[in-house]
Motif scaffolding. Structure first.
Motif: not given
Length: 345
Positions: A187-202
């Motif tokens: 439900t936290n809005t920052s968690a999905p965004v952070g997960f998407g950025f983590a995929i991008l950084w990797f």
């Protein structure tokens, strides 16, 4: 003369058996003589006692001299001989190590010459990344540290290669920790965004770090290239700044650093917080090791002949020797000349 030549009178002849000492001995039965000995007679006079030699008097006991401890150790020349042997052994070991180093260097140069034995027309077969033969994607680079890198720099280049693999693994674990945070806080809005950025950084940093700072440092030590040294310093320093930001862990940036880890622990998500704490430790170690390796490469760079002037000269030579750049410059010159001639006067 007659008194000397006449024989004595028979009356004066002396009988030796009538000697008093002999007659006395024969009449004495206290001795076991041959005439008086009878083996079958029980009344045999007692034989004289056997002869016993009297033991000599024992010499007086000698008291051993008291041992005195010398105030100074006696030196019989063994210390000097041992020192000479140790010095000779150390010299031999040093010469042996030098010979082994030269043998390895000659072996490396021999392998390098064997690689070039086919001539300039035959290029080396790329071997990195090591992909299976059935894979449609083929290796893109040729990399052999033992052949292309001098022995003095092989350890540093291998360390940089292992560090690159460590950063790739750290980014992958950062992706896993962001995924656990996303599953725990959907439900936290920052968690999905952070997960998407983590995929991008990797997906972005893993190949780009290999191309942008590992390959430059590899080529810098391979050919003593000043331009590649400066390219490595610029890109690697920028990435170190990014690693520090990763370790901080700003919410919504895709980095499971200390801020997100402590926040997860405060929200009683112990499992997620533990995973993110491990990721934070890895990111911190990644940044710390990067600083150490940057200083190490810079200290080795100062021992080489690289300089900023050489980097400029290499850049200019590389740009001018590039076929695409030369073709583009030629086309631009021809177009400008044609435009000048065809322009109305």
């Amino acid at each position: 003369m007659s008194k000397y030549t006449t024989f004595p009178d028979s009356a004066d002849d002396h009988n030796p058996f009538q000697d008093p000492s002999v007659t006395q001995h024969s009449s004495n039965t206290g001795y076991a003589t041959l005439d008086l000995y009878n083996p079958f007679d029980n009344n045999i006079p007692a034989a004289p006692p056997p002869y016993e030699a009297t033991s000599p008097a024992a010499p007086p006991a000698l008291t051993p001299p008291t041992k005195t401890t010398p105030t100074e150790p006696r030196n019989y020349g063994s210390n000097g001989t041992q020192s000479a042997v140790n010095a000779t052994t150390a010299d031999l070991l040093k010469k042996q190590e030098e010979l082994e180093r030269k043998a390895k260097e000659l072996e490396r140069r021999e392998r390098e010459l064997d690689a070039h034995a086919l001539g300039s027309g035959a290029s080396r077969q790329n071997n990195w990344p090591p992909l299976p033969s059935f894979c449609p994607v083929k290796p893109c680079f040729y990399q052999d540290i033992n052949v292309e890198i001098s022995q003095n720099f092989q350890r540093t280049v291998k360390t940089m290669y292992y560090y690159w693999m460590f950063t790739a693994c750290t980014l992958f674990f950062n992706l896993i920790s962001c995924l656990t945070l996303f599953c725990a806080q959907a439900t936290n809005t920052s968690a999905p965004v952070g997960f998407g950025f983590a995929i991008l950084w990797f997906l972005l940093f893993t190949p780009c770090s290999f191309l942008c700072w590992y390959r430059p440092v590899y080529k810098a030590f391979r050919s003593d290239s000043s331009f590649n040294f400066f390219a490595f310093f610029f890109v690697f320093f920028a990435q170190l700044v990014l690693y520090v930001i990763m370790a901080i862990g700003i919410p919504g940036w895709g980095f499971s650093g200390w801020i997100l880890s402590l926040a997860a622990l405060r929200e009683n998500n112990k499992a997620v917080g533990a995973i993110m704490m491990i990721s934070s430790v890895l990111l911190t170690a990644q940044a710390s090791m990067g600083v150490i390796l940057l200083k190490r490469v810079h200290s080795m760079y100062r021992k080489t002949d690289a300089s900023f002037e050489k980097a400029q000269a290499e850049f200019a030579t590389g740009v001018l020797s590039n076929q695409a750049v030369r073709q583009a410059a030629t086309n631009a010159t021809v177009s400008a000349a044609q435009g000048a001639f065809t322009a109305p006067r």
